[in-house]
Design an enzyme around this catalytic site. Structure first.
Site, PDB file in Angstrom:
ATOM      1  N   ASP A 198      16.295  -2.398  19.744  1.00  0.00           N
ATOM      2  CA  ASP A 198      15.137  -3.242  20.034  1.00  0.00           C
ATOM      3  C   ASP A 198      15.582  -4.687  19.921  1.00  0.00           C
ATOM      4  O   ASP A 198      16.381  -5.035  19.049  1.00  0.00           O
ATOM      5  CB  ASP A 198      13.982  -2.965  19.056  1.00  0.00           C
ATOM      6  CG  ASP A 198      12.661  -3.547  19.562  1.00  0.00           C
ATOM      7  OD1 ASP A 198      11.763  -2.764  19.903  1.00  0.00           O
ATOM      8  OD2 ASP A 198      12.539  -4.794  19.634  1.00  0.00           O
ATOM      9  N   ILE A 199      15.048  -5.504  20.798  1.00  0.00           N
ATOM     10  CA  ILE A 199      15.437  -6.912  20.832  1.00  0.00           C
ATOM     11  C   ILE A 199      14.988  -7.644  19.566  1.00  0.00           C
ATOM     12  O   ILE A 199      15.550  -8.655  19.184  1.00  0.00           O
ATOM     13  CB  ILE A 199      14.883  -7.561  22.124  1.00  0.00           C
ATOM     14  CG1 ILE A 199      15.644  -8.824  22.466  1.00  0.00           C
ATOM     15  CG2 ILE A 199      13.398  -7.794  22.072  1.00  0.00           C
ATOM     16  CD1 ILE A 199      15.721  -9.068  23.940  1.00  0.00           C
ATOM     17  N   ARG A 200      13.955  -7.079  18.904  1.00  0.00           N
ATOM     18  CA  ARG A 200      13.409  -7.758  17.719  1.00  0.00           C
ATOM     19  C   ARG A 200      13.830  -7.123  16.397  1.00  0.00           C
ATOM     20  O   ARG A 200      13.355  -7.528  15.344  1.00  0.00           O
ATOM     21  CB  ARG A 200      11.874  -7.721  17.776  1.00  0.00           C
ATOM     22  CG  ARG A 200      11.286  -8.484  18.935  1.00  0.00           C
ATOM     23  CD  ARG A 200       9.815  -8.170  19.108  1.00  0.00           C
ATOM     24  NE  ARG A 200       9.601  -6.761  19.435  1.00  0.00           N
ATOM     25  CZ  ARG A 200       8.422  -6.194  19.581  1.00  0.00           C
ATOM     26  NH1 ARG A 200       7.332  -6.877  19.383  1.00  0.00           N
ATOM     27  NH2 ARG A 200       8.319  -4.920  19.905  1.00  0.00           N
ATOM     28  N   ILE A 207      18.414  -4.381  26.335  1.00  0.00           N
ATOM     29  CA  ILE A 207      18.801  -3.287  27.235  1.00  0.00           C
ATOM     30  C   ILE A 207      19.487  -3.810  28.503  1.00  0.00           C
ATOM     31  O   ILE A 207      20.033  -3.034  29.276  1.00  0.00           O
ATOM     32  CB  ILE A 207      17.596  -2.386  27.621  1.00  0.00           C
ATOM     33  CG1 ILE A 207      16.447  -3.217  28.189  1.00  0.00           C
ATOM     34  CG2 ILE A 207      17.144  -1.558  26.433  1.00  0.00           C
ATOM     35  CD1 ILE A 207      15.320  -2.374  28.766  1.00  0.00           C
ATOM     36  N   TYR A 220       4.033  -4.610  36.642  1.00  0.00           N
ATOM     37  CA  TYR A 220       4.297  -3.527  35.685  1.00  0.00           C
ATOM     38  C   TYR A 220       4.067  -2.161  36.347  1.00  0.00           C
ATOM     39  O   TYR A 220       4.877  -1.241  36.202  1.00  0.00           O
ATOM     40  CB  TYR A 220       3.360  -3.719  34.493  1.00  0.00           C
ATOM     41  CG  TYR A 220       3.328  -2.617  33.471  1.00  0.00           C
ATOM     42  CD1 TYR A 220       4.374  -2.441  32.569  1.00  0.00           C
ATOM     43  CD2 TYR A 220       2.220  -1.770  33.378  1.00  0.00           C
ATOM     44  CE1 TYR A 220       4.314  -1.439  31.602  1.00  0.00           C
ATOM     45  CE2 TYR A 220       2.156  -0.774  32.416  1.00  0.00           C
ATOM     46  CZ  TYR A 220       3.211  -0.609  31.533  1.00  0.00           C
ATOM     47  OH  TYR A 220       3.146   0.376  30.587  1.00  0.00           O
ATOM     48  N   GLY A 230      13.181  -0.044  22.571  1.00  0.00           N
ATOM     49  CA  GLY A 230      11.843  -0.626  22.377  1.00  0.00           C
ATOM     50  C   GLY A 230      11.163   0.001  21.172  1.00  0.00           C
ATOM     51  O   GLY A 230       9.941   0.119  21.114  1.00  0.00           O
TER      52      GLY A 230
HETATM   53  N1  SER Z   1      -1.464  -0.090  28.186  1.00  0.00           N
HETATM   54  C1  SER Z   1      -0.732  -0.558  29.317  1.00  0.00           C
HETATM   55  C2  SER Z   1      -1.125  -1.898  29.727  1.00  0.00           C
HETATM   56  O1  SER Z   1      -2.270  -2.227  29.510  1.00  0.00           O
HETATM   57  C3  SER Z   1      -0.936   0.366  30.473  1.00  0.00           C
HETATM   58  O2  SER Z   1       0.084   1.269  30.463  1.00  0.00           O
HETATM   59  O3  SER Z   1      -0.341  -2.609  30.268  1.00  0.00           O
END
Ligand code: SER
Length: 340
Positions: free
Chosen positions: A36-38, A56, A155, A10
């Site tokens: 990195d993919i890009r 990855i 996430y 990344g």
């Molecule tokens: N900066 C990140 C987000 O906003 C938080 O780790 O997703």
């Protein structure tokens, strides 16, 4: 002999850019190979040894990397951030979790080949926290690493689980095998707050209102801030984020009382960020247009985090507070970009 390298996944993201620039200035560092993919921005291309364009999730590609190189440290930065992840949670899970498992497995194989643990440095996030409501957030103050870890985003769930995977691969991997499977990987994570860089913009995060507000003002563009004036989470200037990664990576393992550390610098409200931006760019045209669902994510993140463990174990201390982050780093560096 395969050349020793540092691998950054990344690498074309904004932490990757900062890290590559910083590593290039450090003497006696192994060369950097990026994945990195890009691909990699051409401005920092000269600073790395090789760029691999790829995914990855491509395990064959990861195998070619351990055939070609002796990887001593991995900075695994590749991830989909919190806002992006909510539009494709299963895709985010693949990249954020399966991608991390692939890298951890590769690191384990590499550790066995070397007879020495590969360091695995992982940026985790304040998104691992989930506070149920604003009253709890106000009462909680600076949260410790093991408090309120009930994230509401894919996430956040991904980052929290990957922290556990890192601990597992470091201390318990294949614990029932007949032969001692050590050395494992040497996993270390920092939970970053929102990051603000003078040079780059984040993509797809929920703390993005801070860098977006600042960069819009510098470029003379209007900005609709997607959170309320009173929204408050911790932030950090990018140079401090890079120094946290490098300091944690270089700390002797015996000084680490844990493998996942909070780090923070300052925690202004959106209104305080707006004031300091307006002071630097008096023509800034900033309005509040809260997006209720993104606001709810910010409301679930702590107003502050307790980084005592990082300060005690590896001497963490940010170079910038709110005033100096803007006055000495962000504003002058952005101004230089616009005039340079
Ligand atoms: N900066 C990140 C987000 O906003 C938080 O780790 O997703």
């Amino acid at each position: 002999m395969r050349p020793q390298i540092i691998l950054i996944t990344g690498a074309n993201g904004e932490v990757g850019h900062g890290l590559i620039r910083q590593l290039a200035e450090q003497p006696d560092m192994p060369p950097v190979v990026v994945l990195d993919i890009r691909g990699l921005d051409e401005r920092i291309h000269p600073l790395v040894y090789e760029t691999k364009i790829g995914d990855i999730l491509d395990t064959a590609l990861l195998e070619t990397l351990i055939n070609e190189y002796e990887i001593v440290t991995i900075f695994h930065l590749a991830a989909l951030l919190s806002t992006h992840s909510e539009f494709n949670p299963e895709g985010a899970h693949r990249v954020n979790v399966q991608g991390t498992v692939n890298l951890l497995h590769m690191a384990t194989q590499q550790s066995r080949l070397r007879g020495e643990a590969v360091k695995f440095i992982f940026p985790s996030s304040i998104a691992v926290y989930g506070l149920p409501d604003l009253a709890t957030k106000a009462a909680a103050g600076a949260v410790k690493e093991d408090e309120y870890t009930q994230p509401t985003t894919m996430y956040g769930c991904n980052k929290l689980y990957c922290e556990h995977l890192g601990r597992y691969y470091t201390f318990h991997y294949q614990q029932l095998a007949a032969t001692n499977p050590l050395p494992g990987v040497d996993f270390r994570a920092v939970r970053f707050p929102g990051l603000i860089s003078a040079l780059t913009m984040p993509t797809g995060g929920t703390s993005d209102y801070a860098p977006e507000m600042l960069h819009a003002a510098a470029a003379g563009k209007d900005y609709d801030c997607f959170v309320r004036e009173d929204a408050r989470i911790p932030f950090m200037a990018m140079p401090d984020a890079i120094s946290a990664l490098l300091t944690l990576a270089s700390t002797p393992a015996e000084r680490l009382s844990r493998r996942v550390y909070n780090v923070t610098s300052f925690n202004p409200s959106a209104a305080e960020l707006c004031d300091i931006t307006r002071a630097a760019f008096p023509k800034a045209n900033i309005h509040y247009a809260p997006h209720l669902k993104r606001q709810a994510i910010v409301d679930s993140w702590p107003a502050d985090v307790d980084d005592t463990a990082a300060r005690r174990d590896w001497g963490w201390k940010p170079a910038y507070d709110l005033q100096t982050a803007f006055g000495d780093y962000l504003i002058p560096t952005i101004a230089q970009q616009h005039h340079g």
